[in-house]
Design an enzyme around this catalytic site. Structure first.
Site, PDB file in Angstrom:
ATOM      1  N   LYS A 272       0.878  -1.167   0.000  1.00 51.74           N
ATOM      2  CA  LYS A 272       0.000   0.000   0.000  1.00 51.74           C
ATOM      3  C   LYS A 272       0.910   1.209   0.000  1.00 51.74           C
ATOM      4  O   LYS A 272       1.657   1.452   0.950  1.00 51.74           O
ATOM      5  CB  LYS A 272      -0.898  -0.008   1.237  1.00 51.74           C
ATOM      6  CG  LYS A 272      -1.826   1.176   1.278  1.00 51.74           C
ATOM      7  CD  LYS A 272      -2.948   0.981   2.291  1.00 51.74           C
ATOM      8  CE  LYS A 272      -3.897   2.153   2.244  1.00 51.74           C
ATOM      9  NZ  LYS A 272      -3.654   3.134   3.292  1.00 51.74           N
TER      10      LYS A 272
ATOM     11  N   GLY B 253      -8.258   9.909   9.114  1.00 51.96           N
ATOM     12  CA  GLY B 253      -8.510  10.014  10.542  1.00 51.96           C
ATOM     13  C   GLY B 253      -9.568  11.033  10.919  1.00 51.96           C
ATOM     14  O   GLY B 253      -9.887  11.207  12.084  1.00 51.96           O
TER      15      GLY B 253
ATOM     16  N   GLY C  28     -11.186   8.749   5.770  1.00 53.09           N
ATOM     17  CA  GLY C  28     -12.263   9.666   6.129  1.00 53.09           C
ATOM     18  C   GLY C  28     -13.567   8.986   6.485  1.00 53.09           C
ATOM     19  O   GLY C  28     -14.489   9.618   6.998  1.00 53.09           O
TER      20      GLY C  28
ATOM     21  N   THR D 134      -9.453   4.323  11.863  1.00 54.53           N
ATOM     22  CA  THR D 134      -9.745   5.160  13.038  1.00 54.53           C
ATOM     23  C   THR D 134     -11.154   4.941  13.584  1.00 54.53           C
ATOM     24  O   THR D 134     -11.346   4.808  14.794  1.00 54.53           O
ATOM     25  CB  THR D 134      -9.557   6.650  12.674  1.00 54.53           C
ATOM     26  OG1 THR D 134      -8.228   6.815  12.197  1.00 54.53           O
ATOM     27  CG2 THR D 134      -9.768   7.543  13.889  1.00 54.53           C
TER      28      THR D 134
END
Lengths: 374, 256
Positions: free
Chosen positions: B98, B159, B186, B208
């Protein structure tokens, strides 16, 4: 704006302090409701008017910190390499005129101290020296970094301010971050506390983060030594410095530390006291001002204070620190730069963090430059 | 038959990918990952000791259905990213990477120029490249041209939990893409994830919102269900949105 000094010189200490004291509850409420805070909001949050809002600030600070950093605390260990110093600083145990035995660690001694810290689990290290350019100049620092580079993922220094090229050299050899505290942004008080040595040059120190930013360092640590002058004004100037640096050197990370004057062999009493409540207010104010800044807490603070502050905005802490060269394995009894307050072992602190549901992070960096450690 | 997600040569039953940061312990992370039923889990190379078989994070991800996706979080240039990927391939025995290049440490926003450069080189070196990028449709096509196996545009700053703030651009990306589109950052609530799937995203990556919730395991399960529901809704073709009730045909009834 070419450097921070140009901006700094447009500010006046007394009027800045006055404007902090003029903030009202309305200003505080406004700041608490905002998502992106400016310097005026920061002033409100560190003002006496914000004291009744402390719990609200703490709750918001805690939430923001968890959102950005998660339920984690980064661990680091300071390692003092030398207490040689040619500066006179009125508050420091290593000050030139203090009659203490001086010691600078040799390669073998460094490795012995390193082995101790590695055994405890540390992977982020902070190297500390006094200012004695002939003994612990750039050549010594470079050698020390080369010596330990393969054993630590993350190397930070807290030493005398250097020139840009010198920082570039150390970065090339594996330096990650530099901590350089202004001590106080009050020019005259600064002179009183630093009467002799290279450190007496206020401007050279003030411009150090600019040189670091130009050198491309990964992280710069800022702070003031609380007790020398009014903590509110010094914190405002720290925030001003931070905002300037963030806009100018946008690839660099920033951290803030909050050292309070501690008893040491030299004996300066704080001129302006900063209480525990003040310190909590300040830490929360910085978190509300900046969601992503790293906030660091050393063993200068007490056990009880540290047990609570790890939930309020702090993101990295040390444990069982020794503030004298060789303090971990060689001279466990000798004189320290300042007395630490939280005397618990690393294992005890780790246990405390785990019990609070915080993951202890030892490693959060890797050197991915295409150079093998030498 | 269930329409499986395919990236490179791998098929995935689950369209939910998970990040491993911010949990209060590796054990909690493991429980959340298992509850999510995710088959692709990303972890930052900077957080793990690649040469230590006992590494705490890696140990907790050793399950046969979990594929490890190392990420380059923390690097600032293409050169560093390529170096990190090579280290990861050697130590972790995977050619999946990634690609995250964010020179800005505050908002961790990806550098499109360095990312494109690194992606091209990594593809040549035989990596399966999953680039984290802005929701920039042109950049997605450029990445496709150099051979990445998917694109991972952000919904909002990482986040932030703000949801699909880049919706207009995500829709264009999904419309145009020949490789899977994974919405990466997001996503703060299960409803955001469901919405992402409804507009046709191939998968979402969440960290998150799960790690920082009061109950990460329950939240992981909630995301699993939301992703499945959103995907099912997409495949069943959503009924069109209408702004007013439609009467019988007052304008054309005279034709009868």
């Amino acid at each position: 704006m070419h450097n921070f000094k140009t901006l700094f010189d447009t500010y006046n200490w007394d009027s800045s302090l006055k404007s902090i004291f003029n903030k009202t509850a309305a200003h505080v409420t406004q700041a608490l409701a905002k998502e992106k805070l400016d310097l005026e909001d920061f002033k409100a949050l560190i003002s006496p008017a914000a004291t009744p809002f402390l719990e609200q600030m703490a709750q918001k600070s805690s939430l923001l910190t968890k959102k950005r950093f998660g339920n984690t605390i980064q661990m680091y260990a300071p390692m003092y390499l030398s207490n040689e110093c040619q500066n006179i600083c009125t508050y420091c145990g290593f000050s030139m005129t203090n009659k203490i035995p001086r010691r600078t660690l040799t390669d073998l001694e460094i490795l012995k101290e390193v082995a101790f810290l590695k055994e405890k689990g540390y992977d982020h290290i902070l190297l500390v020296t006094g200012e004695a350019n002939k003994i612990v100049g750039v050549a010594y620092l470079k050698k020390a970094i080369q010596l330990i580079r393969s054993q630590f993922s993350n190397i930070t220094i807290e030493v005398q301010p250097l020139d840009q090229e010198e920082y570039e050299l150390l970065i090339e050899h594996g330096l990650y971050a530099v901590l350089v505290y202004q001590e106080t942004y009050h020019r005259d008080e600064y002179k009183k506390h630093h009467p002799k040595g290279k450190k007496s040059n206020f401007d050279y120190r003030l411009e150090t983060p600019d040189r670091l930013g130009k050198a491309g360092v990964h992280k710069i640590g800022l702070g003031a030594l609380f007790g020398l002058e009014d903590w509110r004004a010094d914190s405002f100037f720290t925030a001003l410095h931070l905002r300037y640096l963030q806009k100018t050197y946008w690839k660099t990370k920033y951290s803030i530390s909050f050292p309070r004057l501690r008893p040491h062999s030299g004996g300066l009493e704080p001129k302006v006291e900063m209480t525990d409540t003040d310190l909590v207010q300040l830490i929360c104010a910085f978190r509300l001002f900046d969601e992503d800044i790293e906030l660091s807490m050393s063993t200068r603070e007490s056990e009880v204070f540290r047990n609570h502050i790890v939930q309020l905005g702090t993101t990295s802490i040390s444990a069982a620190s020794k503030t004298n060269p060789g303090g971990y394995t060689l001279e466990t009894e000798s004189l320290e730069q300042f007395e630490i307050s939280d005397e618990r072992s690393t294992e005890e602190v780790v246990e405390m963090l785990k019990n609070q549901g915080l993951e202890v992070v030892w490693k959060d960096w890797s050197q991915f430059e295409a150079r093998q450690p030498s | 038959m269930k329409n499986l997600l395919k990236i490179a040569n791998k098929e995935f039953t689950s369209r939910l990918f998970i990040g491993t940061g911010k949990f209060s312990s590796s054990k909690q992370m493991q429980e959340a990952v298992l509850a999510s039923e995710s088959e692709l889990v990303t972890t930052a190379l900077k957080r793990i000791d690649m040469h230590n078989a006992e590494d705490d994070i890696l140990t907790h991800l050793k399950h046969t259905h979990i594929n490890l996706l190392p990420n380059t979080s923390g690097v600032r240039t293409a050169k560093e990213a390529v170096f990190a990927a090579a280290l990861a391939r050697e130590a972790l025995d995977t050619n999946w990477i990634k690609l995250e290049i964010h020179p800005d440490p505050r908002y961790l926003l990806p550098d499109p120029i360095e990312t494109l450069k690194a992606a091209a080189e990594l593809v040549k070196l035989g990596f399966v490249v999953m680039p984290y990028i802005h929701a920039d449709p042109v950049l997605c096509k450029r990445l496709e041209d150099v051979g990445v196996q998917c694109v991972m545009p952000l919904g909002a700053p990482i986040g932030s939990n703000k949801g699909l703030k880049t919706l207009e651009f995500l829709e264009i990306i999904i419309e145009q893409s020949n490789v899977p589109v994974i919405i990466d950052a997001g996503i703060g609530a299960p409803s955001h994830a469901a919405y992402a799937m409804e507009i046709g995203a191939d998968a979402v990556l969440v960290n998150t919102a799960i790690a920082v919730s009061q109950n990460p395991v329950a939240m992981a399960k909630a995301f699993k269900m939301a992703v499945e529901a959103g995907r099912l809704g997409y495949e069943a073709k959503l009924a069109p949105v209408k702004n007013q009730a439609e009467a019988s045909s007052p304008l054309t009834s005279f034709l009868n």
